[in-house]
Design a protein around this motif. Structure first.
Motif, PDB file in Angstrom:
ATOM      1  N   LEU A 182       0.833  -1.207   0.000  1.00  0.00           N
ATOM      2  CA  LEU A 182       0.000   0.000   0.000  1.00  0.00           C
ATOM      3  C   LEU A 182       0.867   1.256   0.000  1.00  0.00           C
ATOM      4  CD1 LEU A 182      -2.937  -0.820   2.455  1.00  0.00           C
ATOM      5  CD2 LEU A 182      -3.057  -0.471  -0.019  1.00  0.00           C
ATOM      6  N   ARG A 183       1.913   1.228   0.828  1.00  0.00           N
ATOM      7  CA  ARG A 183       2.820   2.382   0.847  1.00  0.00           C
ATOM      8  C   ARG A 183       3.464   2.573  -0.527  1.00  0.00           C
ATOM      9  NH1 ARG A 183       4.404  -0.374   5.909  1.00  0.00           N
ATOM     10  NH2 ARG A 183       3.412   0.725   7.652  1.00  0.00           N
ATOM     11  N   LEU A 184       3.902   1.471  -1.116  1.00  0.00           N
ATOM     12  CA  LEU A 184       4.533   1.552  -2.434  1.00  0.00           C
ATOM     13  C   LEU A 184       3.555   2.048  -3.487  1.00  0.00           C
ATOM     14  CD1 LEU A 184       6.920   1.036  -4.311  1.00  0.00           C
ATOM     15  CD2 LEU A 184       6.202  -1.355  -4.474  1.00  0.00           C
ATOM     16  N   PHE A 185       2.298   1.631  -3.392  1.00  0.00           N
ATOM     17  CA  PHE A 185       1.288   2.065  -4.355  1.00  0.00           C
ATOM     18  C   PHE A 185       1.186   3.585  -4.393  1.00  0.00           C
ATOM     19  CE2 PHE A 185      -3.083   3.517  -5.016  1.00  0.00           C
ATOM     20  CZ  PHE A 185      -3.321   3.039  -6.292  1.00  0.00           C
ATOM     21  N   TRP A 186       1.037   4.218  -3.231  1.00  0.00           N
ATOM     22  CA  TRP A 186       0.880   5.675  -3.191  1.00  0.00           C
ATOM     23  C   TRP A 186       2.164   6.396  -3.541  1.00  0.00           C
ATOM     24  CZ3 TRP A 186      -3.630   7.687  -3.625  1.00  0.00           C
ATOM     25  CH2 TRP A 186      -4.744   6.979  -3.184  1.00  0.00           C
ATOM     26  N   LEU A 187       3.300   5.837  -3.155  1.00  0.00           N
ATOM     27  CA  LEU A 187       4.574   6.442  -3.539  1.00  0.00           C
ATOM     28  C   LEU A 187       4.798   6.339  -5.042  1.00  0.00           C
ATOM     29  CD1 LEU A 187       6.762   5.135  -0.589  1.00  0.00           C
ATOM     30  CD2 LEU A 187       6.292   7.543  -1.097  1.00  0.00           C
ATOM     31  N   ALA A 188       4.383   5.214  -5.618  1.00  0.00           N
ATOM     32  CA  ALA A 188       4.547   5.028  -7.062  1.00  0.00           C
ATOM     33  C   ALA A 188       3.752   6.050  -7.853  1.00  0.00           C
ATOM     34  CB  ALA A 188       4.121   3.614  -7.462  1.00  0.00           C
ATOM     35  N   LEU A 189       2.647   6.520  -7.278  1.00  0.00           N
ATOM     36  CA  LEU A 189       1.815   7.530  -7.941  1.00  0.00           C
ATOM     37  C   LEU A 189       2.302   8.945  -7.672  1.00  0.00           C
ATOM     38  CD1 LEU A 189      -1.792   6.152  -7.297  1.00  0.00           C
ATOM     39  CD2 LEU A 189      -0.425   5.954  -9.386  1.00  0.00           C
ATOM     40  N   GLY A 190       3.409   9.087  -6.959  1.00  0.00           N
ATOM     41  CA  GLY A 190       3.885  10.393  -6.536  1.00  0.00           C
ATOM     42  C   GLY A 190       4.055  11.407  -7.653  1.00  0.00           C
ATOM     43  N   SER A 191       4.683  11.008  -8.740  1.00  0.00           N
ATOM     44  CA  SER A 191       4.916  11.944  -9.848  1.00  0.00           C
ATOM     45  C   SER A 191       3.603  12.434 -10.437  1.00  0.00           C
ATOM     46  CB  SER A 191       5.748  11.273 -10.940  1.00  0.00           C
ATOM     47  OG  SER A 191       7.037  10.961 -10.464  1.00  0.00           O
ATOM     48  N   TRP A 192       2.634  11.536 -10.548  1.00  0.00           N
ATOM     49  CA  TRP A 192       1.325  11.915 -11.063  1.00  0.00           C
ATOM     50  C   TRP A 192       0.582  12.808 -10.072  1.00  0.00           C
ATOM     51  CZ3 TRP A 192      -3.587  10.136  -9.194  1.00  0.00           C
ATOM     52  CH2 TRP A 192      -4.667  10.555  -9.978  1.00  0.00           C
ATOM     53  N   LEU A 193       0.653  12.452  -8.780  1.00  0.00           N
ATOM     54  CA  LEU A 193      -0.019  13.247  -7.754  1.00  0.00           C
ATOM     55  C   LEU A 193       0.567  14.658  -7.687  1.00  0.00           C
ATOM     56  CD1 LEU A 193      -0.275  10.558  -4.932  1.00  0.00           C
ATOM     57  CD2 LEU A 193      -2.194  11.601  -6.173  1.00  0.00           C
ATOM     58  N   TYR A 194       1.881  14.764  -7.847  1.00  0.00           N
ATOM     59  CA  TYR A 194       2.538  16.071  -7.827  1.00  0.00           C
ATOM     60  C   TYR A 194       1.930  16.982  -8.892  1.00  0.00           C
ATOM     61  CZ  TYR A 194       6.378  19.475  -7.905  1.00  0.00           C
ATOM     62  OH  TYR A 194       7.132  20.631  -7.867  1.00  0.00           O
ATOM     63  N   ARG A 195       1.787  16.477 -10.094  1.00  0.00           N
ATOM     64  CA  ARG A 195       1.229  17.271 -11.185  1.00  0.00           C
ATOM     65  C   ARG A 195      -0.274  17.464 -11.028  1.00  0.00           C
ATOM     66  NH1 ARG A 195       5.668  14.915 -12.239  1.00  0.00           N
ATOM     67  NH2 ARG A 195       7.193  15.813 -13.678  1.00  0.00           N
ATOM     68  N   LEU A 196      -0.957  16.473 -10.477  1.00  0.00           N
ATOM     69  CA  LEU A 196      -2.387  16.609 -10.234  1.00  0.00           C
ATOM     70  C   LEU A 196      -2.656  17.730  -9.232  1.00  0.00           C
ATOM     71  CD1 LEU A 196      -5.299  15.563 -10.579  1.00  0.00           C
ATOM     72  CD2 LEU A 196      -4.839  13.985  -8.678  1.00  0.00           C
ATOM     73  N   HIS A 197      -1.855  17.796  -8.170  1.00  0.00           N
ATOM     74  CA  HIS A 197      -2.023  18.859  -7.178  1.00  0.00           C
ATOM     75  C   HIS A 197      -1.880  20.239  -7.822  1.00  0.00           C
ATOM     76  CE1 HIS A 197      -0.900  16.236  -3.429  1.00  0.00           C
ATOM     77  NE2 HIS A 197      -1.937  15.779  -4.092  1.00  0.00           N
ATOM     78  N   TYR A 198      -0.861  20.385  -8.673  1.00  0.00           N
ATOM     79  CA  TYR A 198      -0.646  21.675  -9.329  1.00  0.00           C
ATOM     80  C   TYR A 198      -1.793  22.009 -10.284  1.00  0.00           C
ATOM     81  CZ  TYR A 198       3.922  23.194  -7.693  1.00  0.00           C
ATOM     82  OH  TYR A 198       4.945  23.677  -6.916  1.00  0.00           O
ATOM     83  N   THR A 199      -2.252  21.005 -11.009  1.00  0.00           N
ATOM     84  CA  THR A 199      -3.349  21.250 -11.945  1.00  0.00           C
ATOM     85  C   THR A 199      -4.592  21.732 -11.209  1.00  0.00           C
ATOM     86  OG1 THR A 199      -2.525  19.559 -13.483  1.00  0.00           O
ATOM     87  CG2 THR A 199      -4.840  20.197 -13.682  1.00  0.00           C
ATOM     88  N   LEU A 200      -4.961  21.037 -10.148  1.00  0.00           N
ATOM     89  CA  LEU A 200      -6.144  21.415  -9.380  1.00  0.00           C
ATOM     90  C   LEU A 200      -5.966  22.788  -8.743  1.00  0.00           C
ATOM     91  CD1 LEU A 200      -6.997  18.010  -7.642  1.00  0.00           C
ATOM     92  CD2 LEU A 200      -8.143  19.055  -9.601  1.00  0.00           C
ATOM     93  N   TRP A 201      -4.749  23.060  -8.228  1.00  0.00           N
ATOM     94  CA  TRP A 201      -4.492  24.340  -7.571  1.00  0.00           C
ATOM     95  C   TRP A 201      -4.625  25.501  -8.556  1.00  0.00           C
ATOM     96  CZ3 TRP A 201      -4.412  25.980  -2.773  1.00  0.00           C
ATOM     97  CH2 TRP A 201      -3.826  27.223  -2.465  1.00  0.00           C
ATOM     98  N   TYR A 202      -4.077  25.308  -9.755  1.00  0.00           N
ATOM     99  CA  TYR A 202      -4.151  26.378 -10.752  1.00  0.00           C
ATOM    100  C   TYR A 202      -5.581  26.564 -11.261  1.00  0.00           C
ATOM    101  CZ  TYR A 202       0.706  27.780 -11.243  1.00  0.00           C
ATOM    102  OH  TYR A 202       1.941  28.335 -11.017  1.00  0.00           O
ATOM    103  N   VAL A 203      -6.337  25.481 -11.356  1.00  0.00           N
ATOM    104  CA  VAL A 203      -7.734  25.600 -11.774  1.00  0.00           C
ATOM    105  C   VAL A 203      -8.542  26.353 -10.725  1.00  0.00           C
ATOM    106  CG1 VAL A 203      -9.862  24.291 -12.169  1.00  0.00           C
ATOM    107  CG2 VAL A 203      -7.741  23.552 -13.246  1.00  0.00           C
ATOM    108  N   LEU A 204      -8.270  26.064  -9.453  1.00  0.00           N
ATOM    109  CA  LEU A 204      -9.057  26.653  -8.369  1.00  0.00           C
ATOM    110  C   LEU A 204      -8.613  28.064  -7.997  1.00  0.00           C
ATOM    111  CD1 LEU A 204      -9.356  23.542  -6.006  1.00  0.00           C
ATOM    112  CD2 LEU A 204     -11.147  24.515  -7.448  1.00  0.00           C
ATOM    113  N   THR A 205      -7.304  28.342  -8.093  1.00  0.00           N
ATOM    114  CA  THR A 205      -6.789  29.625  -7.596  1.00  0.00           C
ATOM    115  C   THR A 205      -6.061  30.447  -8.643  1.00  0.00           C
ATOM    116  OG1 THR A 205      -4.593  28.836  -6.905  1.00  0.00           O
ATOM    117  CG2 THR A 205      -6.436  28.466  -5.373  1.00  0.00           C
ATOM    118  N   GLY A 206      -5.815  29.882  -9.803  1.00  0.00           N
ATOM    119  CA  GLY A 206      -5.052  30.604 -10.814  1.00  0.00           C
ATOM    120  C   GLY A 206      -3.566  30.642 -10.525  1.00  0.00           C
ATOM    121  N   GLY A 207      -3.111  29.790  -9.610  1.00  0.00           N
ATOM    122  CA  GLY A 207      -1.677  29.725  -9.311  1.00  0.00           C
ATOM    123  C   GLY A 207      -1.261  30.582  -8.130  1.00  0.00           C
TER     124      GLY A 207
END
Length: 206
Positions: free
Chosen positions: A135-160
């Motif tokens: 389970l730990r490895l699963f979420w860590l493996a998604l880290g690169s995707w989650l990093y970009r997902l966080h930025y995408t959502l943040w920019y959509v919601l706040t404009g950066g």
């Protein structure tokens, strides 16, 4: 899919003769650093694409041999991804400076360790230990995707808001750790809750 398309694009840049002119991730005549980044991107992209299959119960129970084979592949990919990142950061650093470098190196250590422990638990026959580390490895493996997902959502919601081009903004500094640490904490809390509520193994043989 956008993440995978981005990864393929970065690999193409890395293979080009003017990679350093197209991306700050690559540098002229830095063979080891550039190779480490290429390995990190390539292995990481395949890891993100395949790791969700390991949590599908039907695959684990009905196609156990496939589950084990894919697990071995994913562990190898995680080891390569983590190690390549840990080589790149000390050699080249990161665009965000010392804080980002420390955070990304720590992420590589966590990914590498989780992969080793998941393999160790599987080889020793500790199914519950393997499930926890898996389970730990699963979420860590998604880290690169989650990093970009966080930025995408943040920019959509706040404009950066609180994000700067050199990654020195308040959001950037938090995000250095937010793409993996909270998920590890959440997994640990979930494991503790399961133990407390059921007083039974987290994983049972089918």
């Amino acid at each position: 899919m956008p993440f995978l398309v981005h990864a393929v694009g970065m690999v193409r840049i890395g293979l080009s003769h003017d990679a350093a002119d197209q991306s700050y991730l690559f540098a002229q005549d830095h063979v080891v650093g550039n190779a480490a980044m290429m390995l990190h991107i390539s292995a990481g992209a395949v890891l993100v694409a395949l790791v969700p299959l390991q949590l599908v119960r039907g695959i684990r129970q009905r196609f156990n041999r496939f589950h084990r084979g894919l697990g071995a592949v994913l562990i190898a990919l995680a080891l390569v991804t983590g190690l390549a990142g840990m080589i790149y950061v000390p050699l080249r650093g990161t665009i965000g400076g010392p804080v980002m470098s420390v955070a990304f190196f720590l992420y590589g250590v966590c990914l590498f360790t989780a992969a080793l422990m998941a393999a160790r638990m599987a080889l020793s026959g500790d199914r519950n230990g393997h499930w926890k580390w898996g389970l730990r490895l699963f979420w860590l493996a998604l880290g690169s995707w989650l990093y970009r997902l966080h930025y995408t959502l943040w920019y959509v919601l706040t404009g950066g808001l609180w994000s700067e081009p050199d990654f020195s903004g308040a959001f950037d500094l938090v995000q250095n750790f937010a793409f993996f640490v909270p998920y590890l904490v959440a997994v640990q809390i979930w494991i503790a809750i399961r133990h407390a509520a059921h007083r039974e193994p987290l994983f049972r043989s089918p």
